[in-house]
Scaffold this active site. Structure first.
Site, PDB file in Angstrom:
ATOM      1  CB  ALA A 266      -1.077  -0.196   1.624  1.00 59.07           C
ATOM      2  CD  GLU A 268       3.908   6.476   2.302  1.00 58.56           C
ATOM      3  OE1 GLU A 268       3.891   4.951   2.841  1.00 58.56           O
ATOM      4  OE2 GLU A 268       4.912   6.662   2.486  1.00 58.56           O
ATOM      5  CG  ASN A 269      -0.285   7.978  -2.915  1.00 58.68           C
ATOM      6  OD1 ASN A 269       1.106   7.906  -3.464  1.00 58.68           O
ATOM      7  ND2 ASN A 269      -0.779   6.693  -2.822  1.00 58.68           N
ATOM      8  CD  GLU A 302       0.715   1.936   3.821  1.00 54.29           C
ATOM      9  OE1 GLU A 302       1.273   3.429   3.220  1.00 54.29           O
ATOM     10  OE2 GLU A 302       1.153   1.116   3.549  1.00 54.29           O
ATOM     11  CG  HIS A 305       3.409   6.109   6.054  1.00 54.64           C
ATOM     12  ND1 HIS A 305       4.792   6.213   6.647  1.00 54.64           N
ATOM     13  CD2 HIS A 305       3.518   4.968   5.193  1.00 54.64           C
ATOM     14  CE1 HIS A 305       5.477   5.222   6.186  1.00 54.64           C
ATOM     15  NE2 HIS A 305       4.971   4.443   5.415  1.00 54.64           N
ATOM     16  CD  GLU A 324       8.046   3.057   4.671  1.00 58.68           C
ATOM     17  OE1 GLU A 324       7.097   2.380   5.601  1.00 58.68           O
ATOM     18  OE2 GLU A 324       7.579   4.405   3.361  1.00 58.68           O
TER      19      GLU A 324
HETATM   20  N1  TRP Z   1       6.183   3.784   1.301  1.00 54.67           N
HETATM   21  C1  TRP Z   1       4.843   2.899   1.070  1.00 54.67           C
HETATM   22  C2  TRP Z   1       4.427   2.312   2.509  1.00 54.67           C
HETATM   23  O1  TRP Z   1       5.730   1.512   3.374  1.00 54.67           O
HETATM   24  C3  TRP Z   1       5.776   1.221   0.455  1.00 54.67           C
HETATM   25  C4  TRP Z   1       5.895   1.874  -1.172  1.00 54.67           C
HETATM   26  C5  TRP Z   1       7.241   1.799  -1.096  1.00 54.67           C
HETATM   27  C6  TRP Z   1       5.404   1.166  -1.950  1.00 54.67           C
HETATM   28  N2  TRP Z   1       7.064   2.186  -2.290  1.00 54.67           N
HETATM   29  C7  TRP Z   1       6.323   1.524  -2.893  1.00 54.67           C
HETATM   30  C8  TRP Z   1       4.021   0.755  -2.324  1.00 54.67           C
HETATM   31  C9  TRP Z   1       5.805   1.369  -4.184  1.00 54.67           C
HETATM   32  C10 TRP Z   1       3.960   0.942  -3.789  1.00 54.67           C
HETATM   33  C11 TRP Z   1       4.805   0.622  -4.893  1.00 54.67           C
HETATM   34  O2  TRP Z   1       3.652   2.226   2.715  1.00 54.67           O
HETATM   35 ZN    ZN Z   2       5.501   2.373   4.787  1.00 53.30          ZN
END
Ligand code: TRP
Ligand code: ZN
Length: 870
Positions: A266, A268-269, A302, A305, A324
């Site tokens: 997933a 976190e946009n 998410e 985040h 993370e």
């Molecule tokens: N930041 C996201 C999380 O840890 C994960 C993530 C990083 C991600 N790169 C990605 C998800 C590329 C999909 C595609 O929750």
């Molecule tokens: Zn994350």
């Protein structure tokens, strides 16, 4: 993109801020699957060197025009190559306008703007925004975004982006538009856009300051009823973050969207999380208890985040663990609160050992904060995530609950709205506690799992126990010398009558130290690293009878479980060694201690089913790989079969009784208590089936036929497939017919097929590549069949003739042509190759060289080269 010359790495030491500030970004999307037109207007101010050129990233997109303050640039005013747009002369303050196109339907990398199931989605972390438009694609350029989305109304009735909806309306030609504004400054990796037809489930949450936040989850038409658990998890996460960390939600609405084609779990946009549908959709009939549990933790992850990642983001991608590690720690604490701390801890440690310890012990080992990379996508690793979370947990153990919270409050207050570093994070805890944490920083810099060796010396007349502690971290690639780190060492004593006393935490900061415990009751046994306070390998040679005593009386449930694991580990090592050398192992008295202790655990009515289920699990193969040298992985698998059979033979009465006692007539409920009963029941069935008795198989068949939930149905199916080919085949066909219209269940079916042992099964697995339901471009399906093969089919994956490795490598190469990020992660399973016997080493080395010879993507090249130690 193919590479002919050696690519240059990005280095932490080369960090320099961007030369311009981008106050606002206005994006305009005219959506079309074949050719989407993107217009971007950016308000720029120079913050760096006078006269520095403006350098923007861009990949796989087509530039139409560039204008500064409304005047179009000539082709000679800028340089354009495969990855950059460079404008030599720009004023100090100006508005830049860029027009370009991209092709979402041809985007098989699933990075940038892509099409899945006829809908548009974006994925920008880490470096996907450059595949949408030309931009400084780095996390330290923070801007506010205004996004206009235009699309055909009938095909794409829902148009979403980050933040708040400002305006929407109809246009000529059956098109419509929506305008979204996100008032919070953010890096471009948090940008998101979604367009298509969805069903929605809506709810709301009232924050601690009394603001009412509408919550919407968007799913494929027909799937709305499957999002209830995710919605419930979201509301509980929002409430928990207010209580545990004082964090309130900020925007006026919060949205989650499910997508079937997705590279990770997933994303976190800001205000618009996007989820792999496998981690969002669940109902009793089609999802397992494990699925429910993962959904709860990923929804929380998410959401969390929003503060750890979005409000405070990373200065550069080397600081990835800043968001993370901390966010994983936060989701683990949330799950502990929701489901019980001890069992959650055991599960988290199991996961750490399964994925992070092997990484830390092999050629891909890297610090929690790496110092260089070729592709940042390759650093979304267990080390950054899981070990990163362990470091935060240690920080809390060293400072105590109060000071830890004071430090995190200070972090949120002082760094809100910035792109921060690990140093700044640690400084907040130093400021709050008055402690010097410079030595603690080493945990971020040194790779490798420390070994903590314990020796004890008792003096009965003086009633003392002297405990010597010694820490050692072995060399890892690029780091030959290690220095001692600061770690919390937790311990307690257990008297012969079972009393647990002298509980304490000793901060160890030197290579060696001794502690003398006084007023020892004669015959007391030491229990160390309680709660797995330090993420280390403990080397403490305790007798089987002492371990059994800990297993019987420890009040720290993690250590109680761990004592059983330690017993099982020793047994498995001895058995593996015997199988490898072709000898029958001598009857080991430790087996008695182990099975007796398991039996007592099963008989104890005060121990809850969740713990019993975990106690029945034997250590994973990967743990044994790390504890031995030159191992035949098939011998490890056979040793596992032997130990499971031994448990069944010695605890048959208890296993049968618990299987029956933990049946339930009540309606399915995914709650922890019910899930624990199902886990125990199914663990009993699976162990009993190793005996091959007809009545057990009939029981499994009965459970498969009558189950009203996926957990029971698939457990029974798995048991049948493992223990009876004919019954397994028949049930597997029934299962497929029953569920063939549901993608998420079909993924489970593929994963089950890929785990089947036996030479004949390997041919069947290979033939599934031609199955009508196989999709070689869908990451979930490929991970189910191909990933599942490597993870849960040791006998075929490690086949002596090399056929398993060759099959697997063919899939990696095939995937690399479509989706290099996913291909590189698949290739990572070979990271353990140097632990294997020399024959397997030769076979895997050959495959890694074959990958390199095929001129792979940068992603795959980096993993293959590092794995080889090049
Ligand atoms: N930041 C996201 C999380 O840890 C994960 C993530 C990083 C991600 N790169 C990605 C998800 C590329 C999909 C595609 O929750
Ligand atoms: Zn994350």
């Amino acid at each position: 993109m193919r590479t002919d010359t050696a690519p240059t790495p990005t280095r932490l030491s080369d960090y320099a801020p961007f030369d311009f500030n981008i106050e606002t970004v206005a994006l305009d999307f005219n959506l079309d699957p074949a050719k989407t037109r993107v217009t971007s207007q950016m308000k720029m101010t120079r913050t760096g060197a006078a006269g520095a050129p403006l350098v923007l990233d861009g990949e796989d997109i087509d530039l139409i025009s560039v204008a500064i303050d409304g005047t179009a640039l000539n082709r000679s005013d800028y340089r354009l190559n495969q990855t950059q747009l460079i404008i030599k002369n720009v004023p100090d303050t100006f508005t830049l306008m860029i027009e370009n196109t991209c092709a979402p339907k041809d985007n098989t990398q699933l990075m940038g703007l892509y099409v899945s199931g006829g809908r548009f989605f974006t994925q920008c972390e880490a470096e996907g925004f450059r595949r949408i438009t030309y931009f400084p694609d780095r996390p330290d350029v923070l801007s506010t975004y205004r996004v206009t989305v235009t699309a055909d109304k009938a095909a794409y009735p829902t148009l979403l982006s980050n933040g708040n909806l400002m305006e929407e309306g109809d246009l000529d030609g059956g098109r419509h538009f929506a305008v979204w504004e996100d008032p919070f400054r953010k890096p471009c990796y948090l940008f998101a856009l979604v367009a298509g037809e969805f069903d929605t489930i809506s709810d709301s949450f009232t924050t601690m300051s009394g603001r009412d936040i509408p919550l919407d989850i968007y799913v494929d038409p027909g799937d709305a009823s499957r999002a209830d658990y995710a919605m419930d998890s979201l509301k509980r996460s929002m409430a928990w973050d207010e209580k545990a960390f004082g964090r309130e939600y900020d925007l006026d609405r919060f949205m989650i969207v499910a997508v079937r084609d997705f590279n990770f779990g997933a994303m976190e946009n800001k205000g618009l999380n996007i989820f792999n549908s496998a981690l969002l959709l669940a109902d009793a009939k089609r999802a397992t208890d494990m699925n429910f549990q993962r959904i709860e933790s990923v929804v929380a992850h998410e959401y969390f985040h929003n503060w750890t990642g979005n409000r405070i983001t990373c200065r550069d991608w080397f600081q990835l663990c800043l968001k993370e590690g901390f966010t994983v720690f936060r989701d683990q604490e949330f799950s502990a609160h929701e489901r019980g701390a001890a069992l959650q801890r055991i599960k988290d440690v199991k996961a750490l050992r399964a994925r992070q310890f092997p990484e830390d012990a092999g050629p891909l080992a890297h610090p929690v904060r790496p110092t260089q990379y070729l592709k940042i996508d390759n650093f979304y690793t267990a080390t950054i995530y899981e070990k990163g979370a362990e470091l935060i947990r240690m920080l809390k153990a060293l400072l105590g609950e109060k000071l830890f919270r004071k430090g995190s409050d200070h972090y949120f207050e002082t760094l809100d709205g910035t792109a921060a570093t690990i140093e700044q994070f640690i400084e907040c805890f130093e400021a709050a506690s008055g402690r010097d944490l410079s030595q603690f920083m080493l945990w971020y810099e040194q790779a490798g799992t420390p070994v903590l060796s314990i020796r004890t010396k008792r003096d009965d007349s003086a009633q003392t126990l002297t405990v010597s502690l010694e820490q050692k971290t072995y060399p890892t690639p690029g780091q030959s010398r290690k220095v001692p780190m600061m770690m919390p060492v937790t311990m307690a004593l257990i008297a012969p009558d079972g009393e647990v006393y002298a509980e304490q935490m000793i901060p160890l900061s030197t290579a060696k130290d001794t502690v003398t415990l006084r007023d020892i009751k004669p015959g007391s046994i030491l229990s160390v690293n309680r709660g797995f306070a330090a993420p280390v390998t403990v080397n403490f040679d305790q007798t089987a009878s002492r371990r059994a005593h800990i297993m019987a009386y420890e009040t720290d449930l993690f250590s109680r479980w761990e004592a059983g694991q330690a017993l099982a580990r020793d047994l498995l090592i001895a058995q593996t060694t015997a199988i490898q050398s072709g000898k029958m192992p001598a009857v080991d008295p430790a087996l008695r201690y182990y099975t007796d202790a398991i039996r007592k655990t099963l008989q104890d009515k005060t121990i809850d089913p969740g713990f019993k289920a975990l106690a029945l699990g034997i250590p994973m193969g990967s743990e044994l790989l790390l504890a031995m040298d030159n191992v035949d992985p098939i011998a490890i698998a056979e040793a596992g079969d032997w130990l499971r059979r031994a448990i069944a033979d010695n605890c048959q009465i208890e296993l049968s009784r618990l299987y029956t006692e933990n049946q339930s007539d009540s309606e399915y409920d995914p709650c922890a208590q019910h899930a624990a009963r199902r886990a125990l029941k199914n663990a009993c069935l699976s162990l009993l089936a190793t005996q091959g008795r007809h009545d057990t198989k009939a029981t499994a068949k009965g459970q498969f036929d009558t189950a009203d939930n996926m957990t029971d149905e698939i457990s029974a199916l798995m048991t049948l497939m493992r223990n009876d080919d004919a019954m397994g085949d028949a049930a597997s066909d029934v299962f497929y017919e029953r569920w063939k219209d549901d993608d998420l269940v079909v993924d489970k079916w593929f994963a089950l097929q890929s785990s089947r042992a036996g030479k004949q099964s390997f041919a069947q697995i290979a033939s599934l590549l031609d199955h009508a339901a196989y999709q070689s471009h869908n990451p979930n399906r490929v991970r189910a069949l191909v990933g599942g093969f490597a993870m849960s089919n040791p006998k075929n994956f490690h086949a002596y003739d090399g056929s398993g490795y060759a099959f697997y490598t063919d899939r990696v190469i095939e995937m690399d042509g479509k989706n290099p990020g996913v291909a590189a992660r698949l290739l990572g399973v070979f990271e353990i190759w140097k632990r294997l016997d020399s024959h397997r080493q030769t076979l895997i080395k050959h495959q890694l060289n074959r990958v390199i010879a095929g001129k792979p993507s940068k992603n795959v090249l980096e993993i293959a080269q590092k794995a080889l130690g090049a």
